[in-house]
Write an enzyme that holds these catalytic residues in place. Structure first.
Site, short mmCIF file in Angstrom:
data_model
loop_
_atom_site.label_atom_id
_atom_site.label_comp_id
_atom_site.label_asym_id
_atom_site.label_seq_id
_atom_site.Cartn_x
_atom_site.Cartn_y
_atom_site.Cartn_z
N LYS A 118 -17.25 -5.92 8.95
CA LYS A 118 -15.80 -6.60 8.86
C LYS A 118 -15.01 -6.54 10.34
O LYS A 118 -14.96 -5.33 10.65
CB LYS A 118 -14.89 -5.90 7.80
CG LYS A 118 -13.98 -6.79 7.04
CD LYS A 118 -13.47 -6.36 5.76
CE LYS A 118 -12.14 -6.69 5.56
NZ LYS A 118 -11.53 -5.77 4.05
N ARG A 139 -2.51 -6.20 -7.96
CA ARG A 139 -1.48 -7.28 -7.82
C ARG A 139 -1.30 -8.33 -8.64
O ARG A 139 -0.44 -8.87 -8.87
CB ARG A 139 -1.71 -7.99 -6.37
CG ARG A 139 -1.32 -6.88 -5.25
CD ARG A 139 -1.96 -7.33 -3.83
NE ARG A 139 -3.40 -7.27 -3.61
CZ ARG A 139 -4.14 -7.47 -2.74
NH1 ARG A 139 -3.50 -7.84 -1.85
NH2 ARG A 139 -5.25 -7.08 -2.71
N HIS A 150 0.70 -1.24 -0.03
CA HIS A 150 0.10 -0.10 -0.05
C HIS A 150 0.88 1.43 -0.16
O HIS A 150 0.54 2.14 -0.74
CB HIS A 150 -1.06 -0.02 1.15
CG HIS A 150 -1.80 -0.83 1.41
ND1 HIS A 150 -2.34 -1.63 2.55
CD2 HIS A 150 -2.87 -1.61 0.20
CE1 HIS A 150 -3.22 -2.45 2.25
NE2 HIS A 150 -3.53 -2.40 1.15
N SER A 162 -3.01 -7.63 3.77
CA SER A 162 -3.11 -6.91 4.89
C SER A 162 -3.30 -8.58 5.89
O SER A 162 -2.96 -8.63 6.97
CB SER A 162 -4.23 -6.13 5.32
OG SER A 162 -3.71 -5.14 4.89
#
Ligand code: ADP
Length: 161
Positions: A42, A91, A18, A130
């Site tokens: 979440k 990615r 990031h 993450s």
């Protein structure tokens, strides 16, 4: 034209991948805002305030970067806050479909006002997420290649390591 770019995510926590995107975006756009999302469904390791504080700390060397809360529909947030660019990191093919869908939604809603710009992840960081950083660091693995040093220290503190 003044370019104001939004880079949004939950950043739980922000990784080196990031940070690389933020640094590269700050070289291209006049202003870059890191938008920290709140997703009540979440469960996050870090509170919204902790995520904001960590991102401010690790981006303080970038004068045109700021950190802001980003809630509601992303497309509305973009339009209501005067952004003309949305930055996303890619990615690999696994990111492609959902990112394409989001970019096309923005085109549909705000054609000619907002452009989505994709930046290819650096090959040193494209395997990082993450979730993976949290798993590795909570199991005592070396996280120094995954997250910035300040965030690693904060994570270890939180995990009591
Ligand atoms: P969220 O938590 O909201 O799902 P992410 O952390 O997945 O957000 O990602 C926010 C943005 O950063 C997305 O555009 C994503 O593709 C990008 N991104 C995530 N990890 C990396 C990485 N390692 N390198 C480059 N870009 C990344």
């Amino acid at each position: 034209m003044n370019t104001k770019a939004l880079y949004a995510g939950s950043f739980d926590p922000l990784t080196l991948g990031h940070l690389d995107i933020i640094e590269r975006a700050s070289n291209i756009f006049d202003e870059v805002v890191v938008g920290v999302t709140i997703n009540l469904e979440k469960k996050t390791m870090f509170t919204f305030e902790e995520r904001m504080e960590m991102i401010k700390e690790v981006t303080k060397h970038l004068p045109n970067v700021s950190v802001q809360m980003c809630d509601g529909l992303l497309a509305d947030f973009v339009n209501n806050n005067g952004f003309n660019v949305v930055v996303r990191g890619l990615r690999g093919v696994s990111d492609f479909d959902s990112e394409k869908q989001m970019a096309q939604l923005h085109q549909y809603l705000y054609r000619d006002k907002v452009e989505t710009v994709f930046m290819m992840a650096d090959s040193r960081y494209d395997f990082i997420s993450s979730t993976m950083a949290k798993q590795v660091i909570s199991l005592g693995g070396d996280g120094s290649m995954l997250v910035p040093p300040y965030i690693l220290k904060t994570m270890k503190g939180k995990l009591g390591k």
